[in-house]
Design an enzyme around this catalytic site. Sequence first.
Site, PDB file in Angstrom:
ATOM      1  N   GLY A  70       0.800  -1.220   0.000  1.00 32.34           N
ATOM      2  CA  GLY A  70       0.000   0.000   0.000  1.00 32.34           C
ATOM      3  C   GLY A  70       0.832   1.268   0.000  1.00 32.34           C
ATOM      4  N   SER A  71       1.897   1.276   0.764  1.00 32.65           N
ATOM      5  CA  SER A  71       2.717   2.491   0.861  1.00 32.65           C
ATOM      6  C   SER A  71       3.299   2.854  -0.499  1.00 32.65           C
ATOM      7  CB  SER A  71       3.857   2.297   1.871  1.00 32.65           C
ATOM      8  OG  SER A  71       3.333   2.011   3.150  1.00 32.65           O
ATOM      9  N   ASN A 151      -7.948   3.757   8.501  1.00 38.26           N
ATOM     10  CA  ASN A 151      -7.370   2.602   9.179  1.00 38.26           C
ATOM     11  C   ASN A 151      -7.480   2.673  10.694  1.00 38.26           C
ATOM     12  OD1 ASN A 151      -5.478   4.677   8.176  1.00 38.26           O
ATOM     13  ND2 ASN A 151      -4.036   3.710   9.564  1.00 38.26           N
ATOM     14  N   GLN A 179      -7.752  -0.326   3.315  1.00 36.82           N
ATOM     15  CA  GLN A 179      -8.613  -0.936   4.333  1.00 36.82           C
ATOM     16  C   GLN A 179      -9.935  -1.439   3.748  1.00 36.82           C
ATOM     17  OE1 GLN A 179      -8.066  -1.631   7.572  1.00 36.82           O
ATOM     18  NE2 GLN A 179      -6.009  -0.768   7.589  1.00 36.82           N
ATOM     19  N   HIS A 201      -1.738  -7.776   2.445  1.00 36.22           N
ATOM     20  CA  HIS A 201      -1.735  -8.284   3.828  1.00 36.22           C
ATOM     21  C   HIS A 201      -2.876  -7.733   4.676  1.00 36.22           C
ATOM     22  CE1 HIS A 201       0.158  -5.008   6.366  1.00 36.22           C
ATOM     23  NE2 HIS A 201       0.518  -4.583   5.181  1.00 36.22           N
ATOM     24  N   THR A 237      12.309  -7.519 -10.484  1.00 39.10           N
ATOM     25  CA  THR A 237      11.710  -8.833 -10.705  1.00 39.10           C
ATOM     26  C   THR A 237      10.446  -8.979  -9.866  1.00 39.10           C
ATOM     27  OG1 THR A 237      13.885  -9.730 -11.156  1.00 39.10           O
ATOM     28  CG2 THR A 237      12.157 -11.328 -10.611  1.00 39.10           C
ATOM     29  N   CYS A 324       3.756   5.242  19.278  1.00 39.86           N
ATOM     30  CA  CYS A 324       4.836   5.436  20.247  1.00 39.86           C
ATOM     31  C   CYS A 324       6.143   5.066  19.578  1.00 39.86           C
ATOM     32  CB  CYS A 324       4.607   4.551  21.455  1.00 39.86           C
ATOM     33  SG  CYS A 324       5.914   4.648  22.666  1.00 39.86           S
TER      34      CYS A 324
HETATM   35  C1  LIG Z   1      -1.644  -0.582   5.946  1.00 43.26           C
HETATM   36  C2  LIG Z   1      -2.024   0.641   5.224  1.00 43.26           C
HETATM   37  C3  LIG Z   1      -1.161   1.226   4.271  1.00 43.26           C
HETATM   38  C4  LIG Z   1       0.215   0.694   4.022  1.00 43.26           C
HETATM   39  O1  LIG Z   1       0.201  -0.552   3.369  1.00 43.26           O
HETATM   40  P1  LIG Z   1       1.529  -1.443   3.379  1.00 43.26           P
HETATM   41  O2  LIG Z   1       1.220  -2.560   2.442  1.00 43.26           O
HETATM   42  O3  LIG Z   1       1.698  -1.909   4.792  1.00 43.26           O
HETATM   43  O4  LIG Z   1       2.630  -0.581   2.905  1.00 43.26           O
HETATM   44  C5  LIG Z   1      -1.596   2.333   3.603  1.00 43.26           C
HETATM   45  N1  LIG Z   1      -2.805   2.865   3.825  1.00 43.26           N
HETATM   46  C6  LIG Z   1      -3.669   2.333   4.715  1.00 43.26           C
HETATM   47  C7  LIG Z   1      -5.008   2.949   4.900  1.00 43.26           C
HETATM   48  C8  LIG Z   1      -3.301   1.217   5.446  1.00 43.26           C
HETATM   49  O5  LIG Z   1      -4.152   0.702   6.336  1.00 43.26           O
END
Ligand SMILES: *Cc1c(COP(=O)(O)O)cnc(C)c1O
Length: 395
Positions: A70-71, A151, A179, A201, A237, A324
Amino acid sequence: MNVYADNAATTRLSPVALRAMLPYLENQYGNPSSLYSLGQRAKEAVETAREEIAAAIHAAPRELTFTSGGSEADNQALRTAAALGKKAGKTHIVSTAFEHHAVLHTLKALEREGFSVTLLDVHSDGLVRPDELAAALRDESCLVSIMYANNEIGTVQPIAELGAICRERGVLFHTDAVQAVGHLPIDAEAANVDLLSASAHKFHGPKGAGFLYARRGVRLQSLIEGGAQERGKRAGTENVAGIVGMAAALSERIPRMEQDAARVSALRDRLIAGLSEIPHAALNGDAARRLPGNVSFCFEGIEGESLLLLLDDRGICASSGSACTSGALDPSHVLLAIGRSHDVAHGSLRLTLGEDATEAEVDYIIQNVKEVVERLRGFSPVWRDLVSGKTPHIL
Ligand SMILES: *Cc1c(COP(=O)(O)O)cnc(C)c1O
């Protein structure tokens, strides 16, 4: 009892996804760019996964680019829209204050590069108002980025409505749907989005795999220099097993989604009702327009971290809004964005239920959160001041 109630952080890998992945971690180890059949079988697996995922979100396979999660997808979406905007002399971006850091930190970087950013108010219910988006758009706006579902507090935005406003104004619309995908029905076409990020994930796929949907006509800018994988939009890859596992996990979710959402929402509401019996506690975000499994609360007079540690002793995995890191206690930017005070935001608890959650688990959580909150308040000087009336209650 052990209860995993942190599904917004990550989810358990589905056994179906694991089984789909195993051949690509064992014998089918070819490089998809290789011309011999071992490589071509890996390539076919990647392309089949692309077709499956495209079907799951009503997109065309060509509109999907695989990423590390996601990032990366968020970074690439924002960088693409910013580059296109800059070329057209448009350097204004609209987003919200409660986005994921993958979006907020990229926006900060873009500000340093000369873009200006307007962050919309998400109001105390955790929802964006479409008329406020319309009012924030300017002639020089090149991008709107608003998350599908938050999230931390789980609120679900009126994405199609927001997207329609962007489309009418000719501004690219990105949504971080990390999410939402696998939990809510997603139709990339009907949602009026140009760019959409997802991560395996968060829907029982493996970590390190995700995708970015880019509507046809929106040419993604690559973040990584290198080979011509992913039609030149993402060098490196392919994570073949990860991609295959992601597609298997999503395909498994689609036919069950509606039923699971109804069942999990009922458990969520039971959990909300139970925790609402705690005095001076409040649910964060709208009660109805939220993800099926998300429960987020603030409790006066306690520290979220202490709450988490005591819940962990009782076998409950949960999360707090406060991040934290390096010893610095910063209250969650999400809770501050919906108007919680610093003090109240420190006493936050996020419980995110999975599809396999049971009523017995929910009741166990309710019982233990009640006991632990009471115990922590017994030690808390902040709580003493609230009880004695020295400081006024907010919740
Ligand atoms: C977990 C999350 C991400 C990041 O996804 P990753 O696969 O962990 O990099 C981005 N946006 C939201 C809303 C998330 O919950």
